[in-house]
Design an enzyme around this catalytic site. Structure first.
Site, PDB file in Angstrom:
ATOM      1  N   ASP A 133      45.658  12.598  28.064  1.00 27.51           N
ATOM      2  CA  ASP A 133      45.821  12.033  29.156  1.00 27.51           C
ATOM      3  C   ASP A 133      45.072  13.074  30.173  1.00 27.51           C
ATOM      4  O   ASP A 133      45.442  13.793  30.160  1.00 27.51           O
ATOM      5  CB  ASP A 133      46.760  11.749  29.045  1.00 27.51           C
ATOM      6  N   GLU A 135      51.623  -1.006  24.831  1.00 27.99           N
ATOM      7  CA  GLU A 135      51.557   0.469  24.250  1.00 27.99           C
ATOM      8  C   GLU A 135      52.772   0.861  25.177  1.00 27.99           C
ATOM      9  O   GLU A 135      52.698   1.429  26.335  1.00 27.99           O
ATOM     10  CB  GLU A 135      50.388   1.201  24.673  1.00 27.99           C
TER      11      GLU A 135
END
Lengths: 262, 393
Positions: A61, A50
């Site tokens: 995040d 990823e």
């Protein structure tokens, strides 16, 4: 051409093995080293990479990936550079590549251009955490027009409940099972009842399911091994690379150890 | 309920929040159809906030500038700005939903103060996210929030202003939505927030429309309000949207000037984007990263704008203009001296545009402007500005 994600996951299924995926922010510590890191991981047995495309406001995040994203932007990393990086990598490396990125970066690039570019350089999947199922249609149509060379991967969360069927109906590649509420990188704070949730997803899913968020070592997911088809490590991997000064041998060691123990 | 305003709006949030938004929408729909909910809201608006507030005829401004100038005095509300209207609405909803904690983002601190106030009033735990830069600029409001029992979290990521405070509030919300209600202060965010904020702020124009009809026997020629995220302006425009003869004007912050790139006018660059759960006009660089906004006013220092404003711009129903730091400070001082009212720097943007418009209007014309907040919080900024300090990073 068969999607590299499908190809790899099918091979693993045949061998009765689990998939291991790491997340890294594109362009850290720099573009060339990042390519070397990907290749080193591939040698060590990584199944899928990823690649985080940096964005100014990564709301899904936690602090580690926020910092990494910020550093990458300060280093001048743009989406176009990330495409170049994949193109370069593809000269001699067939590891499945998934972009993790925010929707505005795609929107700004232009949906059709973006889909074509992904197809051309060989991006196999997309994870767009701020693009829930209901908002996916414009991007899905653009990808469709490029023969779905690149999959829009689906995420489910512990509170998705009655949404799971809808989300998974036409899902491709693999399902990203978010293991905890909130953002990436909260150490091992899995959702209470995560096991039932994973079972629920597994029962519905026609494709492999992968668990991510808050995972550090194979031991963290030991209890769910029989349910999930793979695991994803992000924030911990970024910290690990940083603290080992991006040493390729250390990175290989981490990947092969996780792979082996998993 | 419609999630979009033309191409704008939507719900661009992580999957973890989709059911939360679904529950919120359901609870909100039930609440606004429930008379007892509005009875509570009206009670607090009158007895606690001090509504209705005056639509004040600014006689000396009128004498100097020409057309009749009326000021909707949101600055006279409890806590000193329009923000409390929306907070009371959302906190009553939070109570109905059985939530025990509230979180909020704040720029100038007015929404933070309003939320801390509401949380104290209803006995809820309150955390306010505020950019480090804004904490410096608005220390008085930080202290007020803390006195009211709220925890103020300093946000040190990105530009350290409202945008980043909002990011942090969204992250916390995604983690804690089960017992936490996120009170968004501006007409931004994923559906149903923009609709909800508009609903609770539309009390401004409900009153103003009635008041001007009482005072003048007719509707105004123009209605003007400042526009950062756009909560006071959408509330000020709401009841006039169907009065097509009433010109509506939203005033964004031009900072040091649009041409310098140091501004907070999301509309000026005309590029839609996705941030904070919505699609709307958004300041962004050539790679789609969000640009840092610049304004002397912390409350307007936001790179986006509410999705309905973007829609109203595209349909042409509302005209959006911008005012520089300097123009707004001149207007601020003018209001102090001519009317004895110290306005918030945010509201002074609207006033500066009223002065500009007035030149093209006649004595019989009527302008209604939303004086969204009072300026006590801004005295340090004004002092620094008058001392010639660099206010615009």
């Amino acid at each position: 051409m068969e999607n590299r994600i499908d190809k790899r996951l099918n091979e693993l299924k045949g061998e009765g093995k689990k998939a291991f995926t790491t997340y890294m922010t594109a362009g850290l510590p720099d573009m060339d080293t990042a390519i070397e890191i990907i290749k080193a991981q591939y040698e060590a047995g990584i199944d899928i990479i990823e690649l985080g495309v940096p964005f100014s406001d990564p709301v899904a995040d936690g602090p580690v990936i926020q910092d990494a994203s910020y550093k990458a932007i300060c280093n001048g990393v743009k989406l176009e550079n990330v495409f170049d990086m994949v193109e370069k990598l593809r000269q001699d490396c067939e590891v499945p590549i998934v972009f993790m990125m925010y929707y505005n970066t795609i929107l700004h690039y232009g949906l059709d251009n973006f889909a074509k570019k992904c197809q051309n350089v060989g991006v196999d999947g997309l994870i767009v955490p701020d693009l829930p199922f209901e908002e996916q249609k414009p991007l899905a149509l653009a990808l469709d027009a490029c023969d779905n060379a690149t999959y829009l991967l689906q995420l489910v969360s512990p509170v998705s409940k009655d949404r799971i069927n809808m989300i998974l109906e036409n899902a491709r590649g693999y399902v990203y099972c978010v293991s905890s509420m909130g953002v990436t990188g909260q150490d091992k704070a899995f959702y209470a009842n995560v096991e039932n949730y994973l079972k629920e997803v597994k029962a519905v899913s026609k494709i492999p399911i992968m668990m991510g968020f808050g995972i550090r070592t194979a031991k963290d997911v030991e209890n769910y091994k029989d349910i999930i088809d793979g695991a994803i490590v992000g924030s911990y991997f970024i910290k690990y690379m940083e603290s080992n000064n991006y040493d390729l041998e250390k990175i290989k060691e981490y990947v092969s150890t996780f792979k082996k123990e998993f | 309920m419609e999630k979009y305003y033309g191409q704008f709006g939507g719900q661009f949030v992580s999957e973890s929040l989709m059911n939360t938004l679904g529950e919120l929408e359901k609870a909100y729909k039930e609440a606004i159809e429930d008379e007892s909910f509005w009875k509570d809201y009206d009670y607090y608006m009158k007895e606690y906030v001090g509504r209705e507030n005056p639509l004040y005829f600014a006689k000396r401004l009128t004498e100097k500038y020409g057309p009749k100038i009326y000021l909707k005095r949101e600055d006279l509300n409890h806590t000193g700005a329009h923000k409390i209207n929306n907070v009371i609405g959302q906190i009553l909803l939070a109570k109905r939903m059985g939530k025990t904690k509230v979180i909020a983002e704040t720029g100038a601190g007015q929404h933070g103060v309003a939320t801390a106030t509401g949380a104290a009033l209803f006995g809820m735990e309150c955390t306010v996210y505020m950019g480090e830069e804004d904490i410096k600029r608005q220390s008085l409001n930080v202290f007020r929030m803390e006195m009211l029992g709220a925890k103020v979290v300093s946000v040190t990521t990105g530009s350290r202003t409202l945008k980043d405070a909002t990011n942090e509030a969204i992250r916390t919300w995604a983690k804690e939505a089960e017992d936490t209600f996120y009170i968004i202060g501006s007409a931004v965010g994923p559906h149903p927030y923009p609709a909800m904020v508009k609903k609770f702020q539309s009390i401004i124009s409900k009153e103003a429309r009635k008041q001007i009809l009482e005072k003048e026997g007719r509707l105004p020629d123009a209605v003007v309000a400042c526009c950062g995220g756009g909560s006071n302006s959408i509330g000020m425009f709401a009841e006039f949207l169907n009065d097509l003869d009433v010109k509506l004007v939203g005033v964004e912050a031009a900072g040091l000037g649009i041409e310098t790139g140091k501004h907070a006018s999301a509309m000026a660059e005309g590029k839609p984007g996705v941030l904070h759960g919505m699609c709307s006009y958004l300041l962004q660089d050539d790679d789609g990263n969000v640009k840092i906004a610049h304004s002397i006013s912390a409350g307007l220092d936001y790179p986006g704008v509410g999705p309905e404003h973007s829609y109203l711009k595209d349909t042409g129903r509302v005209e959006y203009v911008s005012i520089t730091d300097k123009e707004c400070m001149d207007a601020l001082l003018e209001l102090c001296k001519l009317e004895g009212i110290i306005p918030a720097i945010e509201s002074a943007h609207a006033l500066a545009h009223v002065f500009k418009m007035a030149k093209t209007m006649s004595k019989n014309d009527i302008i209604v402007m939303c004086l969204s907040g009072r300026g006590d919080k801004d005295v340090h900024t004004v002092a620094a500005y008058l001392n010639g300090e660099d206010m615009n990073r």
